[in-house]
Design an enzyme around this catalytic site. Structure first.
Site, PDB file in Angstrom:
ATOM      1  N   HIS A  43       0.636  -1.257  -0.476  1.00  0.00           N
ATOM      2  CA  HIS A  43      -0.006  -0.145  -0.465  1.00  0.00           C
ATOM      3  C   HIS A  43       1.101   0.687  -0.427  1.00  0.00           C
ATOM      4  CE1 HIS A  43      -3.282   2.119   0.759  1.00  0.00           C
ATOM      5  NE2 HIS A  43      -4.225   1.166   1.191  1.00  0.00           N
ATOM      6  N   LYS A  48     -27.287   0.156  -6.631  1.00  0.00           N
ATOM      7  CA  LYS A  48     -27.227   1.320  -7.247  1.00  0.00           C
ATOM      8  C   LYS A  48     -28.407   1.722  -8.136  1.00  0.00           C
ATOM      9  CE  LYS A  48     -24.586   2.632 -10.440  1.00  0.00           C
ATOM     10  NZ  LYS A  48     -23.556   3.434 -11.786  1.00  0.00           N
ATOM     11  N   LYS A  51     -30.748   5.570  -6.123  1.00  0.00           N
ATOM     12  CA  LYS A  51     -29.904   6.386  -6.745  1.00  0.00           C
ATOM     13  C   LYS A  51     -32.233   7.039  -7.345  1.00  0.00           C
ATOM     14  CE  LYS A  51     -26.364   7.623  -8.811  1.00  0.00           C
ATOM     15  NZ  LYS A  51     -25.594   9.300  -9.002  1.00  0.00           N
ATOM     16  N   LEU A  66     -30.640   9.027  -3.575  1.00  0.00           N
ATOM     17  CA  LEU A  66     -29.358   8.273  -2.478  1.00  0.00           C
ATOM     18  C   LEU A  66     -28.602   8.330  -2.572  1.00  0.00           C
ATOM     19  CD1 LEU A  66     -31.757   6.541   0.108  1.00  0.00           C
ATOM     20  CD2 LEU A  66     -31.543   8.873   0.395  1.00  0.00           C
ATOM     21  N   HIS A  67     -27.710   9.161  -2.366  1.00  0.00           N
ATOM     22  CA  HIS A  67     -25.919   8.133  -2.834  1.00  0.00           C
ATOM     23  C   HIS A  67     -25.445   7.096  -2.558  1.00  0.00           C
ATOM     24  CE1 HIS A  67     -22.114   8.416  -3.921  1.00  0.00           C
ATOM     25  NE2 HIS A  67     -21.910   9.791  -4.141  1.00  0.00           N
ATOM     26  N   PRO A  68     -25.521   5.880  -3.422  1.00  0.00           N
ATOM     27  CA  PRO A  68     -25.276   5.063  -2.642  1.00  0.00           C
ATOM     28  C   PRO A  68     -24.074   3.952  -2.210  1.00  0.00           C
ATOM     29  CG  PRO A  68     -24.967   5.037  -5.577  1.00  0.00           C
ATOM     30  CD  PRO A  68     -25.609   6.214  -4.687  1.00  0.00           C
ATOM     31  N   THR A 119      -4.953  10.566   0.158  1.00  0.00           N
ATOM     32  CA  THR A 119      -6.703  10.584   0.623  1.00  0.00           C
ATOM     33  C   THR A 119      -6.628  10.675   1.925  1.00  0.00           C
ATOM     34  OG1 THR A 119      -5.425   8.813   2.256  1.00  0.00           O
ATOM     35  CG2 THR A 119      -6.053   7.786  -0.016  1.00  0.00           C
TER      36      THR A 119
END
Length: 612
Positions: free
Chosen positions: A327, A406, A410, A414-416, A452
């Site tokens: 990572h 999704k 949608k 609603l944002h998945p 991030t």
């Protein structure tokens, strides 16, 4: 295929790097305000008051001075965080990184042209290798399209770290070796390392300037496979990469002192495009259940993975594939991108090679033979034992939720991603009877070398909604309203984090500056609420959206009493991968997933019935 991709863009992959904005330093006041809000769900009134006092004191005292120093630092660096983050999050960490830091995932091809089939390992391996090599060439030629959001280019630097990259252990701090160069920058390594039964082989992917073909790759793989089946296994030097970092660094130094040739072999593995791992075992997987494949790509045979390599492409005997990646040099979205590219090519070609079957007379793979002694063999044995013991403690559960996906979320606006995050909050609350501090990955690639930011999903609004869901006197309308408030809060915070206005990395920067100044650990970071709310990497729920493609992944929990929770979203389903430590009697990945799936249904029921 390559021409198609080239035509789709006139831009070069890395052409915008120099024009990307610098990573901003957030306002101290804003960051501290957001931090205070994030600790609320975990504090009683008295504790919160105490933390408020600590924060005020910090803001008016040492915090302000550190902020000024941070602003000074940012003037001279396009990304003030980059070096700090790499060291603090990855290179200074001493725990074994192959299991605790690496992420892993299966290839999606089993869902269409490559279902499990014994004996398909070599043939399919030659094809998947070839597609990966094509991706490498597109990057070398800068023909991979630039990622953009709403026409704004994102930072592509992490894609430089996919090939010919390796972490090298140090006694107190590791380092990253990156040998990749674009064509315009000059020579780049072109060999692949193959690990099979504790042995290491290398071959060049180019012959007379051209990629070798699948039939030629098949010849190489067959030669290695047959040789390893016929002859005794090798020492399995790769298992040393699973060890605690300082122990591995010392074992590596000793290995080099035994024979200077050993250093040459190590460097050839480090500089290889990637490691191709040949497993003897089979991995079970179906489109409805990823549990075993995910556990195996994360915890498989340590003698055929080079844990420090940025990319181990893993092949199982039943023709199933996956990856295991360090990572430190990049985040999972890079791997998602290459995995999706290869999956699309396999779909286009129906999983077959349709070109010439001619095999040129090219040199067979070369074996890298390490000089080892009793001490190294003992170190390898010890490393394997500790890795397999830790691996056996890991529980991985990865089912598909197929009732909806999704499309339906949608439809209700609603944002998945937020839908899954809130369902997880409710699941944890029901299972453990308290809020769960949660890390969700937010990307900061709008900025130069951005990676991030921490998005803390356990908000006051989310907890209020969870409580209402457990309250028999709350009406459906109230529950729905509380849920929509939690949705709005989550979406707002995610946008702020992506715009460089998160606070966790900011606080990390201030704490590292204080350390550099030789100051004792500041009261803000000693406060019990700091770690209880997730600060210092103490998040109970470590989560990330893998995207909207057929790609899934897995990580281990951040803390012993926590969960790892990766998920991907499709039109008709959600697929989650949840990990927990068996030795922690409080956590159970299977139960958390069951509760999450139940929460999905409850949330949809709220949307369907609350207006009645």
């Amino acid at each position: 295929m390559e021409n198609q991709l080239a035509k789709s863009t006139e831009e070069r992959t890395f052409q915008y790097q120099d024009s990307l904005p610098s990573l901003p330093v957030p306002s101290l006041e804003e960051s501290l305000k957001k931090y205070l809000e994030s600790v609320k769900p975990f504090a009683n009134e008295e504790e919160y008051k105490k933390t408020e006092e600590i924060v005020t004191k910090f803001k008016n005292g040492i915090g302000g001075k550190l902020q000024q120093k941070l602003l000074e630092r940012a003037k001279g660096k396009r990304n003030w965080l980059e070096e700090w983050w790499l060291n603090a999050a990855y290179l200074d960490v001493r725990t074994p990184s192959q299991l605790n830091v690496n992420f892993a995932g299966p290839s999606a091809h089993f869902e269409h042209y490559w279902p499990p089939e014994e004996g398909a390992q070599l043939d399919r391996g030659s094809i998947i290798l070839w597609h990966n090599l094509n991706y490498w060439q597109l990057l070398r030629k800068e023909k991979m399209p630039v990622h953009k959001v709403g026409g704004i280019p994102l930072d592509m630097n992490q894609f430089r770290m996919l090939f010919s990259t390796c972490k090298v252990p140090g006694v107190t701090r590791d380092s990253i070796m990156n040998y990749f160069r674009t064509e315009s920058e000059g020579h780049s390594p072109s060999h692949v390392a193959v690990l099979c039964r504790g042995r290491v082989f290398v071959f060049d992917a180019l012959h007379e300037g051209c990629l070798i073909t699948p039939p030629e790759l098949l010849r190489h793989l067959t030669y290695i496979h047959e040789k390893c089946q016929r002859e005794p296994p090798g020492p399995g030097v790769a298992a040393l990469t699973t060890e605690e970092r300082t122990l591995w660094a010392k074992a590596r130094e000793y290995l080099i002192s035994l024979d200077p040739e050993n250093l040459g072999s190590l460097e050839r593995i480090q500089s290889s495009l990637f490691v191709y791992s040949m497993e003897d075992s089979s991995a079970h997987v179906t489109p409805e259940d990823y549990s075993q494949i995910l556990a195996m790509v994360l915890t498989g045979d340590p003698t055929v993975r080079w844990g420090d390599k940025s990319y181990n492409l893993i092949s199982f005997s039943n023709g199933i594939f996956g990856c295991n990646c360090d990572h430190a040099p990049y985040d999972a979205m890079v791997m998602v991108n290459v995995a999706h590219y290869v999956d699309e090519r396999i779909l286009e070609t129906e999983g077959r090679w349709k070109g010439s079957e001619k095999v040129q007379d090219i040199p067979l793979p070369e074996e890298l033979v390490f000089t080892v002694d009793e001490k190294i063999l003992n170190d390898i044995k010890q490393a394997k034992a500790q890795f397999l013991q830790e691996a056996s403690d890991l529980q991985v559960v990865a089912p598909a939720f197929t009732s909806f996906g999704k499309r339906l979320t949608k439809k209700h606006s609603l944002h998945p991603d937020t839908f899954i995050q809130l369902a997880l909050q409710l699941a944890y609350y029901r299972l453990h009877g308290r809020p769960g501090c949660c890390y969700e990955t937010a990307m900061t690639r709008y900025f130069y070398h951005g990676r991030t930011e921490t998005m803390r999903s356990c908000t006051v609004e989310a907890v209020r909604w969870c409580q209402s869901m457990q309250d028999p006197s709350a009406s459906l309308f109230e529950q729905q309203q509380q849920m929509l408030e939690a949705f709005a809060k989550h979406n707002k915070m995610m946008n702020e984090c992506s715009a460089g206005k998160g606070f966790d990395r900011h606080l990390l920067g201030l704490s590292l500056l204080a350390k550099e100044e030789g100051l004792p650990v500041l009261e803000l970071f000693m406060d019990p609420l700091f770690s209880r709310s997730g600060g210092g990497g103490n998040f109970i729920l470590s989560t990330s959206l893998i995207g909207y493609l057929r790609i899934q992944g897995v990580v281990v929990p951040m803390v012993h009493s926590g969960y790892g929770f990766f998920y991907h979203i499709r039109d008709d389903r959600f697929i989650v991968a949840c990990s927990a430590w068996r030795s922690c009697l409080e956590t159970d990945a299977e139960k958390l997933v069951e509760h999450t799936f139940r929460a999905f249904h409850d949330m949809m029921r709220l949307m369907n019935t609350a207006h009645l």
